[in-house]
Motif scaffolding. Sequence first.
Motif, PDB file in Angstrom:
ATOM      1  N   ALA A  44       0.842  -1.199   0.000  1.00 11.04           N
ATOM      2  CA  ALA A  44       0.000   0.000   0.000  1.00 11.04           C
ATOM      3  C   ALA A  44       0.879   1.252   0.000  1.00 11.04           C
ATOM      4  N   LEU A  45       0.627   2.153  -0.919  1.00 12.35           N
ATOM      5  CA  LEU A  45       1.382   3.403  -1.012  1.00 12.35           C
ATOM      6  C   LEU A  45       0.964   4.342   0.114  1.00 12.35           C
ATOM      7  N   VAL A  46       1.938   4.804   0.912  1.00 13.06           N
ATOM      8  CA  VAL A  46       1.623   5.715   2.020  1.00 13.06           C
ATOM      9  C   VAL A  46       2.221   7.102   1.830  1.00 13.06           C
ATOM     10  N   HIS A  47       3.226   7.225   0.960  1.00 13.18           N
ATOM     11  CA  HIS A  47       3.872   8.528   0.764  1.00 13.18           C
ATOM     12  C   HIS A  47       4.663   8.483  -0.540  1.00 13.18           C
ATOM     13  N   GLU A  48       4.750   9.620  -1.201  1.00 15.04           N
ATOM     14  CA  GLU A  48       5.587   9.759  -2.389  1.00 15.04           C
ATOM     15  C   GLU A  48       6.547  10.913  -2.152  1.00 15.04           C
ATOM     16  N   GLY A  49       7.746  10.800  -2.670  1.00 24.29           N
ATOM     17  CA  GLY A  49       8.708  11.862  -2.477  1.00 24.29           C
ATOM     18  C   GLY A  49       9.677  11.964  -3.636  1.00 24.29           C
ATOM     19  N   THR A  50      10.466  13.005  -3.606  1.00 23.63           N
ATOM     20  CA  THR A  50      11.523  13.209  -4.589  1.00 23.63           C
ATOM     21  C   THR A  50      12.778  12.507  -4.101  1.00 23.63           C
ATOM     22  N   TYR A  51      13.442  11.816  -4.998  1.00 25.56           N
ATOM     23  CA  TYR A  51      14.691  11.127  -4.688  1.00 25.56           C
ATOM     24  C   TYR A  51      15.856  12.109  -4.774  1.00 25.56           C
ATOM     25  N   TYR A  52      16.682  12.127  -3.726  1.00 28.62           N
ATOM     26  CA  TYR A  52      17.907  12.922  -3.694  1.00 28.62           C
ATOM     27  C   TYR A  52      19.061  11.968  -3.453  1.00 28.62           C
ATOM     28  N   LYS A  53      20.085  12.038  -4.271  1.00 29.13           N
ATOM     29  CA  LYS A  53      21.227  11.124  -4.137  1.00 29.13           C
ATOM     30  C   LYS A  53      22.016  11.382  -2.855  1.00 29.13           C
ATOM     31  N   THR A  54      22.126  12.651  -2.456  1.00 29.94           N
ATOM     32  CA  THR A  54      22.914  13.001  -1.261  1.00 29.94           C
ATOM     33  C   THR A  54      22.168  14.018  -0.405  1.00 29.94           C
ATOM     34  N   ILE A  55      22.633  14.162   0.823  1.00 35.44           N
ATOM     35  CA  ILE A  55      22.101  15.212   1.704  1.00 35.44           C
ATOM     36  C   ILE A  55      22.431  16.578   1.113  1.00 35.44           C
ATOM     37  N   ASP A  56      23.605  16.712   0.509  1.00 42.37           N
ATOM     38  CA  ASP A  56      23.982  17.977  -0.131  1.00 42.37           C
ATOM     39  C   ASP A  56      23.010  18.350  -1.246  1.00 42.37           C
ATOM     40  N   ALA A  57      22.483  17.355  -1.969  1.00 44.51           N
ATOM     41  CA  ALA A  57      21.515  17.623  -3.037  1.00 44.51           C
ATOM     42  C   ALA A  57      20.216  18.195  -2.463  1.00 44.51           C
ATOM     43  N   ILE A  58      19.849  17.756  -1.275  1.00 43.75           N
ATOM     44  CA  ILE A  58      18.659  18.310  -0.603  1.00 43.75           C
ATOM     45  C   ILE A  58      18.896  19.780  -0.276  1.00 43.75           C
ATOM     46  N   ALA A  59      20.050  20.072   0.301  1.00 40.44           N
ATOM     47  CA  ALA A  59      20.385  21.461   0.645  1.00 40.44           C
ATOM     48  C   ALA A  59      20.480  22.326  -0.606  1.00 40.44           C
ATOM     49  N   LYS A  60      21.048  21.779  -1.671  1.00 38.28           N
ATOM     50  CA  LYS A  60      21.188  22.518  -2.930  1.00 38.28           C
ATOM     51  C   LYS A  60      19.821  22.865  -3.520  1.00 38.28           C
ATOM     52  N   ALA A  61      18.810  22.035  -3.235  1.00 41.04           N
ATOM     53  CA  ALA A  61      17.442  22.292  -3.702  1.00 41.04           C
ATOM     54  C   ALA A  61      16.746  23.340  -2.834  1.00 41.04           C
ATOM     55  N   GLY A  62      17.447  23.828  -1.805  1.00 47.07           N
ATOM     56  CA  GLY A  62      16.879  24.861  -0.938  1.00 47.07           C
ATOM     57  C   GLY A  62      16.004  24.317   0.179  1.00 47.07           C
ATOM     58  N   ILE A  63      16.119  23.036   0.444  1.00 44.18           N
ATOM     59  CA  ILE A  63      15.313  22.394   1.485  1.00 44.18           C
ATOM     60  C   ILE A  63      16.152  22.259   2.744  1.00 44.18           C
ATOM     61  N   LYS A  64      15.604  22.728   3.857  1.00 39.58           N
ATOM     62  CA  LYS A  64      16.270  22.586   5.145  1.00 39.58           C
ATOM     63  C   LYS A  64      15.561  21.465   5.893  1.00 39.58           C
ATOM     64  N   ALA A  65      16.231  20.331   5.981  1.00 39.32           N
ATOM     65  CA  ALA A  65      15.642  19.160   6.630  1.00 39.32           C
ATOM     66  C   ALA A  65      16.704  18.460   7.465  1.00 39.32           C
ATOM     67  N   SER A  66      16.289  17.979   8.607  1.00 35.56           N
ATOM     68  CA  SER A  66      17.189  17.206   9.457  1.00 35.56           C
ATOM     69  C   SER A  66      17.130  15.743   9.048  1.00 35.56           C
ATOM     70  N   LEU A  67      18.286  15.107   8.973  1.00 39.15           N
ATOM     71  CA  LEU A  67      18.335  13.682   8.672  1.00 39.15           C
ATOM     72  C   LEU A  67      17.960  12.926   9.939  1.00 39.15           C
ATOM     73  N   VAL A  68      16.941  12.076   9.842  1.00 41.22           N
ATOM     74  CA  VAL A  68      16.514  11.295  10.997  1.00 41.22           C
ATOM     75  C   VAL A  68      16.732   9.814  10.713  1.00 41.22           C
ATOM     76  N   PRO A  69      17.006   9.028  11.753  1.00 40.54           N
ATOM     77  CA  PRO A  69      17.183   7.589  11.559  1.00 40.54           C
ATOM     78  C   PRO A  69      15.837   6.902  11.372  1.00 40.54           C
ATOM     79  N   GLY A  70      15.865   5.676  10.917  1.00 38.92           N
ATOM     80  CA  GLY A  70      14.642   4.908  10.735  1.00 38.92           C
ATOM     81  C   GLY A  70      13.865   4.720  12.025  1.00 38.92           C
ATOM     82  N   SER A  71      14.543   4.791  13.165  1.00 36.89           N
ATOM     83  CA  SER A  71      13.861   4.630  14.454  1.00 36.89           C
ATOM     84  C   SER A  71      13.008   5.848  14.821  1.00 36.89           C
ATOM     85  N   HIS A  72      13.227   6.968  14.126  1.00 35.55           N
ATOM     86  CA  HIS A  72      12.436   8.179  14.386  1.00 35.55           C
ATOM     87  C   HIS A  72      11.003   7.948  13.890  1.00 35.55           C
ATOM     88  N   PRO A  73       9.992   8.189  14.736  1.00 33.63           N
ATOM     89  CA  PRO A  73       8.611   7.879  14.330  1.00 33.63           C
ATOM     90  C   PRO A  73       8.091   8.779  13.214  1.00 33.63           C
TER      91      PRO A  73
END
Length: 81
Positions: A44-73
């Motif tokens: 079942a599809l629960v979410h769709e997102g844009t694929y970023y190869k690196t964390i730097d690519a996220i920042a380069k896109a102007g997105i400020k996001a914290s990297l969270v581990p899989g254990s983060h709810p």
Amino acid sequence: MSESEGFFIDWDGNARSVSDPGGGYLCETDMVAKYVAITTKTGALVHEGTYYKTIDAIAKAGIKASLVPGSHPWGTKQDGF
């Protein structure tokens, strides 16, 4: 096509690894289309997102996001989780 490297932004604005999205979810990625489908184990599809190869690519896109581990709810009690 599945990949074990890369990142996406979850519905709370956090960066997550496609190899460890957490919440018991799985990721299917299409690197050419830069697409990530986050699904339950039954598909079942629960979410769709844009694929970023690196964390730097996220920042380069102007997105400020914290990297969270899989254990983060995913979500909060207010969201019904």
